[in-house]
Write a protein that holds these residues in place. Structure first.
Motif, mmCIF file in Angstrom:
data_model
loop_
_atom_site.group_PDB
_atom_site.id
_atom_site.type_symbol
_atom_site.label_atom_id
_atom_site.label_comp_id
_atom_site.label_asym_id
_atom_site.label_seq_id
_atom_site.Cartn_x
_atom_site.Cartn_y
_atom_site.Cartn_z
ATOM 1 N N ILE B 218 0.856 -1.178 0.000
ATOM 2 C CA ILE B 218 0.000 0.000 0.000
ATOM 3 C C ILE B 218 0.894 1.229 0.000
ATOM 4 O O ILE B 218 1.733 1.408 0.885
ATOM 5 N N ILE B 219 0.742 2.038 -1.040
ATOM 6 C CA ILE B 219 1.662 3.174 -1.169
ATOM 7 C C ILE B 219 1.027 4.476 -0.724
ATOM 8 O O ILE B 219 1.716 5.466 -0.545
ATOM 9 N N ALA B 220 -0.264 4.481 -0.519
ATOM 10 C CA ALA B 220 -0.898 5.679 0.022
ATOM 11 C C ALA B 220 -2.217 5.291 0.645
ATOM 12 O O ALA B 220 -2.887 4.375 0.170
ATOM 13 N N TYR B 221 -2.593 5.975 1.728
ATOM 14 C CA TYR B 221 -3.843 5.660 2.404
ATOM 15 C C TYR B 221 -4.413 6.932 2.995
ATOM 16 O O TYR B 221 -3.683 7.769 3.520
ATOM 17 N N GLY B 222 -5.710 7.108 2.913
ATOM 18 C CA GLY B 222 -6.330 8.266 3.529
ATOM 19 C C GLY B 222 -7.645 8.603 2.852
ATOM 20 O O GLY B 222 -8.082 7.885 1.949
ATOM 21 N N GLY B 223 -8.250 9.735 3.288
ATOM 22 C CA GLY B 223 -9.444 10.207 2.610
ATOM 23 C C GLY B 223 -9.040 10.702 1.225
ATOM 24 O O GLY B 223 -7.897 11.130 1.046
ATOM 25 N N PRO B 224 -9.925 10.643 0.250
ATOM 26 C CA PRO B 224 -9.557 11.086 -1.096
ATOM 27 C C PRO B 224 -9.042 12.527 -1.106
ATOM 28 O O PRO B 224 -8.030 12.829 -1.745
ATOM 29 N N GLU B 225 -9.716 13.399 -0.362
ATOM 30 C CA GLU B 225 -9.307 14.809 -0.306
ATOM 31 C C GLU B 225 -7.894 14.932 0.247
ATOM 32 O O GLU B 225 -7.037 15.625 -0.299
ATOM 33 N N THR B 226 -7.693 14.219 1.356
ATOM 34 C CA THR B 226 -6.393 14.273 2.021
ATOM 35 C C THR B 226 -5.287 13.841 1.079
ATOM 36 O O THR B 226 -4.226 14.463 1.014
ATOM 37 N N LEU B 227 -5.560 12.752 0.360
ATOM 38 C CA LEU B 227 -4.546 12.235 -0.553
ATOM 39 C C LEU B 227 -4.238 13.238 -1.649
ATOM 40 O O LEU B 227 -3.074 13.455 -1.994
ATOM 41 N N VAL B 228 -5.308 13.850 -2.165
ATOM 42 C CA VAL B 228 -5.101 14.809 -3.254
ATOM 43 C C VAL B 228 -4.244 15.971 -2.768
ATOM 44 O O VAL B 228 -3.291 16.388 -3.425
ATOM 45 N N SER B 229 -4.544 16.456 -1.570
ATOM 46 C CA SER B 229 -3.764 17.617 -1.128
ATOM 47 C C SER B 229 -2.355 17.211 -0.688
ATOM 48 O O SER B 229 -1.428 18.004 -0.763
ATOM 49 N N LYS B 230 -2.221 15.952 -0.254
ATOM 50 C CA LYS B 230 -0.904 15.526 0.211
ATOM 51 C C LYS B 230 0.042 15.235 -0.960
ATOM 52 O O LYS B 230 1.184 15.644 -0.968
ATOM 53 N N TYR B 231 -0.480 14.470 -1.925
ATOM 54 C CA TYR B 231 0.413 14.029 -3.006
ATOM 55 C C TYR B 231 0.275 14.854 -4.279
ATOM 56 O O TYR B 231 1.147 14.875 -5.122
ATOM 57 N N GLY B 232 -0.858 15.525 -4.416
ATOM 58 C CA GLY B 232 -1.023 16.357 -5.600
ATOM 59 C C GLY B 232 -1.287 17.744 -5.077
ATOM 60 O O GLY B 232 -0.373 18.457 -4.678
ATOM 61 N N GLY B 233 -2.542 18.089 -4.986
ATOM 62 C CA GLY B 233 -2.922 19.321 -4.342
ATOM 63 C C GLY B 233 -2.597 20.560 -5.140
ATOM 64 O O GLY B 233 -3.001 21.667 -4.805
ATOM 65 N N SER B 234 -1.851 20.392 -6.225
ATOM 66 C CA SER B 234 -1.494 21.589 -6.984
ATOM 67 C C SER B 234 -2.629 21.969 -7.921
ATOM 68 O O SER B 234 -3.461 21.151 -8.278
ATOM 69 N N LYS B 235 -2.623 23.266 -8.257
ATOM 70 C CA LYS B 235 -3.572 23.728 -9.265
ATOM 71 C C LYS B 235 -2.767 24.059 -10.503
ATOM 72 O O LYS B 235 -1.629 24.512 -10.419
ATOM 73 N N LYS B 236 -3.358 23.814 -11.635
ATOM 74 C CA LYS B 236 -2.646 24.088 -12.881
ATOM 75 C C LYS B 236 -3.458 25.035 -13.734
ATOM 76 O O LYS B 236 -4.673 24.895 -13.849
ATOM 77 N N LEU B 237 -2.757 25.980 -14.327
ATOM 78 C CA LEU B 237 -3.402 26.907 -15.243
ATOM 79 C C LEU B 237 -3.032 26.470 -16.646
ATOM 80 O O LEU B 237 -1.858 26.255 -16.952
ATOM 81 N N THR B 238 -4.021 26.321 -17.488
ATOM 82 C CA THR B 238 -3.687 25.984 -18.875
ATOM 83 C C THR B 238 -4.290 27.032 -19.801
ATOM 84 O O THR B 238 -5.335 27.612 -19.506
ATOM 85 N N LEU B 239 -3.582 27.269 -20.906
ATOM 86 C CA LEU B 239 -4.087 28.210 -21.906
ATOM 87 C C LEU B 239 -3.456 27.888 -23.241
ATOM 88 O O LEU B 239 -2.425 27.215 -23.305
ATOM 89 N N GLU B 240 -4.108 28.350 -24.299
ATOM 90 C CA GLU B 240 -3.527 28.174 -25.629
ATOM 91 C C GLU B 240 -2.790 29.448 -25.992
ATOM 92 O O GLU B 240 -3.361 30.538 -25.921
ATOM 93 N N GLY B 241 -1.523 29.272 -26.368
ATOM 94 C CA GLY B 241 -0.750 30.466 -26.731
ATOM 95 C C GLY B 241 0.530 30.063 -27.433
ATOM 96 O O GLY B 241 0.860 28.874 -27.514
ATOM 97 N N ASP B 242 1.273 31.026 -27.955
ATOM 98 C CA ASP B 242 2.461 30.668 -28.736
ATOM 99 C C ASP B 242 3.739 30.711 -27.911
ATOM 100 O O ASP B 242 3.712 30.954 -26.703
ATOM 101 N N GLU B 243 4.863 30.491 -28.571
ATOM 102 C CA GLU B 243 6.201 30.484 -27.978
ATOM 103 C C GLU B 243 6.443 31.685 -27.063
ATOM 104 O O GLU B 243 6.983 31.541 -25.970
#
Ligand SMILES: Nc1ncnc2c1ncn2[C@@H]1O[C@H](COP(=O)(O)OP(=O)(O)OP(=O)(O)O)[C@@H](O)[C@H]1O
Ligand SMILES: [Mg+2]
Lengths: 363, 315
Positions: B218-243
Motif C-alpha cells: 500500500i503506497i498511500a492511504y487516507g481520505g480522497p481529499e487528504t490524498l489529493v492535497s498531500k500528493y497532488g494538491g497543486s492547481k494548474k493553469l492551462t491556456l492556448e498560446g504561442d512560444e
C-alpha cells in the motif's frame, strides 16, 4: 446437511439441466432410443432362429410342405425368394449366407420313388451353417421315414432352449440401465466441475451457506432420479415392445442409487484433480469409454475373449450390471448381494476421495 | 495507517489487517500490508492490474489462505471461520457468474433459500434496475446486467459488510451510475463497503477512505481529499498560446511550465500566482485563449504515485 438448501440447489440444477435441449434429450429420449436401437438390431436373433432363403421350384406340393416343416422347427426362419436364373448368384448378390433350393422335380421324384435332391447353399465361415444343415437333415430324415411308411421309433420333440432361458433383450435391459447410470453423470459432471473450478464458480458458491456435501448430494439426487426415469422407460419399452422378461425387484434400487453416487463422485474427482477443462475431458473419456463397452453393457461378457472378460472386473460398472442382471434376469439373490457389496465398497472409496479432493476454496 | 489510536476506535474496526503477505512462487502478490476499515465506511482499494487487490479481497473473504499476517473481519478469522463469516458478508467476486439458464428472479430466490432469508425479489430487482429482464436467462444478460445481478445477490443476506471487486468494470456510464446509487444507498443504511476499482472518479466520489496498492504494497492511504492535497494538491493553469507567452512565463515566474501542442500548462504554488500570471500575459499584449484552471484529482495522484514507483523513486 440442510434439506432446504439441498432442495434449493437441486431445483436450480434440475432446471439448468432440463432447459438445455441436450439435457432433456439425454434424460428422457436417449434411453428409449438406445433400447429401440439395440432391441431392433438383436431382436431378430432373440429367439435364435436363423434366416434361410429358399427358392422353391417344385411343381408339386411336397416342396412347400417341406419348407413349412422347416419353419415349424423354430430354429430356422424360411424366407422365400422370387424365382431367378441362378440361385447361388442371387444369394451372393444379396449377401445371404444360407440358401435352400428345392428342384422342380422334387414332388415327382418322391412320388415315383426316385431319390429327390435338395441343395443347401451355405457359407462355411458362418457359424449357423452347422445348425442349418442339422435341422434340414432332421426334417429330411422325418420325411424319409414318413414317405417310406415306417414309423420313427425315436421321436424328437423340438423345443428351443431359449424358451426358458433368457434372451438377448433380457440382458440388454440391465446393461443399458448400467450404461445410463455411468454416462449421464460422467459426461456432465467431469466437464461441469472442471468448468466451475476454472470460472471460480465453486468459490462463489462457497460464499453461501451451501456446503460441499449439500452440493454433491443435490447432484446425486438428480442423477438418481434420471437413472430411475431411464430405468422405467427402458424396462417398459423392452418389455412391451420386445417381450423382454425381466423382474423389477427392490434390489434394483440400491444399485441405481449407489451407482449414481459412485459416478457423480468419480466425475467430480476427475473434474477437480485435473488442471484444465480439456485434460478433464480427455481423462473422463479414457475412464468412461472402455468401461462403457467392456462391462457387459451392450453384449454379454461371455462373447468376449477370456482376458478381456477378466479385464472387465476392474470396472465398477461391471458389478453394477452383473448385480442388476442377477436380480432382474436370474433372480439370484446371493450373487446380487455379492455384487452390491462390491459396488458399495467402491462407492465409499471413490466418494470419500472425491469429497476430499474437492476444494471450494484455494489454499 | 497509523490513524488507529484509541481503544474505542478499535472496536469500530470491521476489517483489521496487519502485515498480510501472500506469494505465488516468486510473485509477492501481497507484500506485508496493513489495512483498517471502520464500520459504515466506504473503503476503496485502488491499484493497477496485478497490484494484488483481488488477492487481498479474497483473503479477507476467506476464499484464499494468507501466508502470514493478522486478519480479522467482523472479529472472525476469515480462513478458519469462513463458514460463519460468509453468512455475514456480501460479495461480488471479480468475474461474477451464475447458472446460464437461470433468470435473475430465480437467482435471487436461490440465494434467499440458501441463506434462509425471506427477501422480496421484486424489491431487490427494482433496486438494481433489473425489473425489465427479471425473467431473462443469465446467459443473455449484458455485462452490466450481470454485474447488477451480482450486486443484488450480494445484498440478499443483508450483510454488515459488502466486498465488491470491480463491480463497475466494463460498464457504460449509465450502468456505472446506477451501481453507484446502490452503493450510496447501502452507505446510508450504515453498511460497510469494501470496493476495488480502476475508476478513480468512482473512488473519489464514493469513498470515505482509499488505499492505493501497487506491487503488493500500500503506497498511500487516507481520505480522497487528504490524498489529493498531500500528493497532488497543486492547481494548474492551462491556456492556448504561442512560444512568446511560453518564454515570457518561464522568464518571469519560477514555476514549472510546459508547452505541448500549443497548450501551455503552468503549475501554481500559491493562490496569488494566478493573478500575477494573468496580469503578465495581459500586459504583454500577446493573443491567448482557452484559459482554464485545473485542480489535481485522485487520478493525478494515482498516476503520479504509481508512476513514481515504477521509476523507483518511492521507497
Ligand atoms: N492463483 C494464483 N496463482 C498464481 N499467481 C496469482 C494467483 N492469483 C494472483 N496471482 C498473481 O498475484 C498478483 C496479484 O494478482 P491480483 O489478482 O490480486 O491483482 P489485481 O490487483 O486484482 O489485478 P486486476 O486489477 O487485474 O484485477 C498478480 O501478479 C497475479 O499474477
Ligand atoms: Mg482483481
Amino acid at each position: 446437511m440442510n434439506l432446504k438448501r439441498i432442495f434449493a440447489d437441486f431445483t436450480v440444477f434440475r432446471r439448468e439441466y432440463l432447459r438445455n435441449k441436450e439435457g432433456f434429450f439425454f434424460a428422457l429420449v436417449f434411453p428409449v432410443i438406445l433400447i429401440l436401437l439395440f432391441g431392433a438390431i438383436f431382436s431378430g436373433s432373440g429367439h435364435n432362429s436363423i434366416t434361410v432363403y429358399a427358392l422353391n421350384e417344385d411343381r408339386g406340393p411336397l416342396g412347400t410342405s417341406f419348407l413349412q416343416t422347416l419353419n415349424q422347427t423354430g430354429a430356422i426362419r424360411v424366407v422365400s425368394v422370387p424365382s431367378n436364373a441362378s440361385f447361388p448368384d442371387y444369394l451372393l448378390k444379396h449377401s445371404y449366407s444360407q440358401g435352400i433350393l428345392i428342384p422342380s422335380s422334387f414332388s415327382n421324384s418322391i412320388y415315383s420313388r426316385n431319390e429327390a435332391n435338395i441343395i443347401l447353399y451355405s457359407n462355411p465361415a458362418d457359424s449357423s451353417t452347422q445348425i442349418v444343415s442339422g435341422v434340414v437333415n432332421t426334417v429330411a430324415e422325418g420325411f424319409n421315414l414318413r414317405l417310406s411308411n415306417s414309423s420313427s421309433l425315436i421321436s424328437i420333440s423340438q423345443k428351443s432352449v431359449n424358451e426358458s432361458s433368457p434372451s438377448y433383450i433380457d440382458f440388454l435391459i440391465p446393461g443399458l440401465i448400467g450404461f445410463t447410470v455411468l454416462t449421464s453423470p460422467m459426461f456432465s459432471m467431469v466437464n461441469l466441475s472442471a468448468e466451475y473450478k476454472k470460472s471460480k464458480f465453486f468459490k462463489q458458491l462457497s460464499l453461501t451457506p451451501l456446503t460441499k456435501g449439500e452440493w454433491l448430494t443435490s447432484k446425486i439426487l438428480w442423477y438418481v432420479i434420471l437413472s430411475l426415469v431411464a430405468f422405467i422407460l427402458m424396462t417398459a419399452t423392452g418389455t412391451f415392445l420386445f417381450g423382454a422378461r425381466v423382474q423389477i425387484t427392490p434390489w434394483v434400487f440400491p444399485f441405481i442409487i449407489l451407482g449414481s453416487l459412485l459416478f457423480v463422485s468419480l466425475g467430480m474427482l476427475v473434474g477437480t484433480i485435473t488442471k484444465s477443462i480439456e485434460s478433464a475431458g480427455v481423462i473422463g473419456n479414457i475412464i468412461t469409454f472402455p468401461m462403457m463397452f467392456l462391462s457387459g453393457t451392450f453384449f454379454p461378457l461371455s462373447i468376449m475373449p477370456d482376458w478381456l472378460a477378466k479385464l472387465a472386473h476392474i470396472f465398477p460398472l461391471y458389478y453394477i450390471i452383473e448385480g442388476l442382471t442377477s436380480t432382474m434376469v436370474y433372480d439370484n439373490l446371493k450373487s446380487t448381494i455379492f455384487d452390491l457389496a462390491i459396488v458399495a465398497f467402491l462407492c465409499i472409496i471413490i466418494s470419500v476421495a472425491a469429497v476430499g479432493a474437492f476444494k471450494w476454496r484455494e489454499e | 495507517m497509523t490513524e488507529v489510536s484509541s481503544v474505542s476506535e478499535r472496536n469500530d474496526l470491521i476489517v483489521q489487517v496487519e502485515s498480510l503477505t501472500k506469494s505465488y512462487g516468486q510473485v509477492k502478490a501481497v507484500d506485508g500490508i496493513d489495512l483498517y476499515v471502520k464500520r459504515g465506511e466506504v473503503f476503496s482499494l485502488l491499484g493497477p492490474n496485478g497490484a494484488g487487490k483481488t488477492t487481498t479481497v479474497e483473503i479477507l473473504e476467506g476464499l484464499r489462505k494468507a501466508d502470514s499476517g493478522k486478519i480479522s473481519v467482523l472479529g472472525l478469522d476469515p480462513w478458519r471461520d469462513g463458514y460463519e463469516l460468509h453468512k455475514r458478508i456480501g460479495v461480488i467476486p471479480q468475474g461474477f457468474r451464475f447458472f446460464d439458464k437461470s433468470t435473475p428472479r430465480e437467482a435471487i430466490n436461490y440465494y434467499a433459500e440458501l441463506f434462509g432469508k425471506r427477501v422480496n425479489a421484486e424489491h431487490l430487482l427494482k433496486l438494481v434496475d433489473l425489473q425489465d429482464v427479471s425473467n431473462m436467462y443469465f446467459e443473455y444478460l449484458s455485462g452490466g446486467q450481470k454485474q447488477k445481478l451480482g450486486l443484488a445477490l450480494a445484498m440478499v443476506n443483508e450483510a454488515e459488510i459488502l466486498f465488491l471487486d470491480e463491480p463497475t468494470t466494463g460498464l457504460d456510464p449509465q450502468a456505472r451510475r446506477s451501481i453507484w446509487k446502490v452503493i450510496e444507498s447501502l452507505k446510508l443504511q450504515g453498511k460497510t463497503v469494501f470496493l476495488t476499482t480502476h475508476y478513480l472518479d468512482e473512488a473519489e466520489r464514493l469513498s470515505d477512505k482509499v488505499a492505493i496498492m501497487n506491487h503488493g504494497s500500500i503506497i498511500a492511504y487516507g481520505g480522497p481529499e487528504t490524498l489529493v492535497s498531500k500528493y497532488g494538491g497543486s492547481k494548474k493553469l492551462t491556456l492556448e498560446g504561442d512560444e512568446k507567452i511560453y518564454h515570457l512565463l518561464t522568464k518571469t515566474f519560477n514555476l514549472p511550465v510546459i508547452r505541448q501542442n500549443g497548450i501551455i500548462e503552468i503549475t501554481l504554488k500559491q493562490s496569488q500566482d494566478l493573478l500575477k500570471i494573468i496580469n503578465a500575459i495581459e500586459s504583454s499584449g500577446q493573443p491567448y485563449s482557452g484559459l482554464s484552471l485545473k485542480k489535481d484529482t485522485l487520478e493525478d495522484v494515482f498516476i503520479t504515485l504509481v508512476g513514481r514507483m515504477k521509476e523507483g523513486e518511492l521507497d
